[in-house]
Design a protein around this motif. Structure first.
Motif, PDB file in Angstrom:
ATOM      1  N   VAL A  83       0.841  -1.199   0.000  1.00 23.57           N
ATOM      2  CA  VAL A  83       0.000   0.000   0.000  1.00 23.57           C
ATOM      3  C   VAL A  83       0.875   1.247   0.000  1.00 23.57           C
ATOM      4  N   ALA A  84       0.289   2.334  -0.518  1.00 24.46           N
ATOM      5  CA  ALA A  84       1.007   3.616  -0.570  1.00 24.46           C
ATOM      6  C   ALA A  84      -0.015   4.738  -0.573  1.00 24.46           C
ATOM      7  N   ALA A  85       0.468   5.955  -0.314  1.00 22.84           N
ATOM      8  CA  ALA A  85      -0.381   7.142  -0.388  1.00 22.84           C
ATOM      9  C   ALA A  85      -0.051   7.898  -1.674  1.00 22.84           C
ATOM     10  N   GLY A  86      -1.065   8.477  -2.288  1.00 20.17           N
ATOM     11  CA  GLY A  86      -0.847   9.313  -3.474  1.00 20.17           C
ATOM     12  C   GLY A  86       0.038  10.490  -3.098  1.00 20.17           C
ATOM     13  N   GLU A  87       1.064  10.734  -3.900  1.00 22.46           N
ATOM     14  CA  GLU A  87       2.043  11.775  -3.575  1.00 22.46           C
ATOM     15  C   GLU A  87       1.569  13.143  -4.010  1.00 22.46           C
ATOM     16  N   VAL A  88       1.707  14.113  -3.121  1.00 25.87           N
ATOM     17  CA  VAL A  88       1.485  15.512  -3.481  1.00 25.87           C
ATOM     18  C   VAL A  88       2.683  15.953  -4.308  1.00 25.87           C
ATOM     19  N   PRO A  89       2.476  16.507  -5.495  1.00 27.62           N
ATOM     20  CA  PRO A  89       3.618  16.875  -6.331  1.00 27.62           C
ATOM     21  C   PRO A  89       4.440  18.005  -5.722  1.00 27.62           C
ATOM     22  N   SER A  90       5.705  18.070  -6.079  1.00 27.21           N
ATOM     23  CA  SER A  90       6.560  19.172  -5.619  1.00 27.21           C
ATOM     24  C   SER A  90       6.152  20.445  -6.335  1.00 27.21           C
TER      25      SER A  90
END
Length: 297
Positions: free
Chosen positions: A288-295
């Protein structure tokens, strides 16, 4: 294969979406478009409102939808789903993310859904309860033995179900669950019996709106709450979405089917980490992972 999953009601938090708004020009544009579509500045409530402000029915569902969908859009090339699913409300986010619905239509339907559910709640006092530590079949058996309306509403993970219905029937069912050995059976602080026959007025109202909306063939299958199987046909997607309001959310079964069909990584896109936790409880070997907020752009 990559599966993307989208959370439902209850995942909201004060300040949600603010980082997206500040970091991404595309996100800012979509949030402002949402303010126009809804006719009020939902961004003000999302970014600065209190927990109580965010609990307003007209706010909660669109807020979670917006956080999820806008995050999926600004993830860019990293968002490449082989399959998608959403928990209850999250199914609408999933359907925008896989191209079955456009952003504007998705938001309008979510807003209509929230108001229709609120109206249905006001028609008849009703509630929901969490049941922990019992097999699905036992929960179903107890519900079937009670006079009045009480049904399994959310199959969240093995040993964690939510039941839904008339207040007295749910209370009696909770007593029955405890007698059968449930670790806990407690009423939830919700305003109505979601995913039960008591949502029929909301289902009828939403059905009209869904039938008038254009659905496209998606880029990948959606595993819908009602069927738990891969769906790509726009007409079938519509039918399942309409049925969802009065039918149980079969999350356990959906995740199990996605794994059987090759899902290895489940990325939760939207507020919170609830679905990541549920996926791990359904299958410990799943990643599982969390959707990354873009830089910053």
């Amino acid at each position: 294969m990559k599966a993307y999953v989208f959370p439902g009601q209850g995942a909201q938090f004060t300040g949600m979406g603010l980082d997206l708004y500040e970091r991404s020009a595309e996100a800012k544009e979509l949030f402002e478009k949402a303010n126009e579509i809804l006719g009020f500045r939902i961004t003000d409530i999302m970014f600065e409102g209190s927990a109580d402000d965010l609990k307003q029915t007209k706010v909660t569902q669109p807020a979670i939808f917006l956080h999820s969908v806008i995050l999926s859009k600004v993830m860019g090339d990293s968002f490449r789903p082989d399959m998608v699913a959403g928990h209850s409300l999250g199914e609408f986010s999933a359907l925008v993310a896989n191209g079955a619905l456009n952003f504007e239509d998705g938001l309008k339907l979510v807003s209509r859904r929230a108001l229709a559910m609120q109206e249905a709640c006001e028609m008849k006092p009703s509630t929901m309860a969490a049941v922990l530590g019992l097999a699905d079949e036992v929960v179903e058996e107890v519900c079937n033995s009670i006079d009045g309306v009480v049904v399994p509403a959310n199959y969240n993970c093995p040993g964690q179900l939510v039941i839904s219905g008339e207040i007295e029937a749910v209370e009696k069912a909770c007593e029955g669950m405890k007698e059968k050995g449930a670790k806990r059976a407690l009423l939830l602080p919700v305003g109505g019996a979601f995913h039960s026959p008591l949502m029929e007025p909301a289902r009828e109202a939403l059905a009209t709106a869904i039938e008038q909306t254009v659905f496209n063939t998606p880029v990948c299958p959606v595993y819908q709450n009602v069927t738990t199987t891969a769906v790509t046909d726009p007409e079938a997607i519509k039918e399942n979405l309409i049925a969802q309001l009065t039918a149980p959310v079969k999350w356990t079964q959906s995740v199990q089917q996605m794994i059987a069909d090759g899902a290895q990584l489940f990325t939760e896109v939207g507020p919170g980490k609830v679905l990541q936790g549920l996926v791990k409880k359904i299958d410990r070997s799943a990643e599982v992972a969390a959707g990354e907020v873009p830089s910053a752009e």
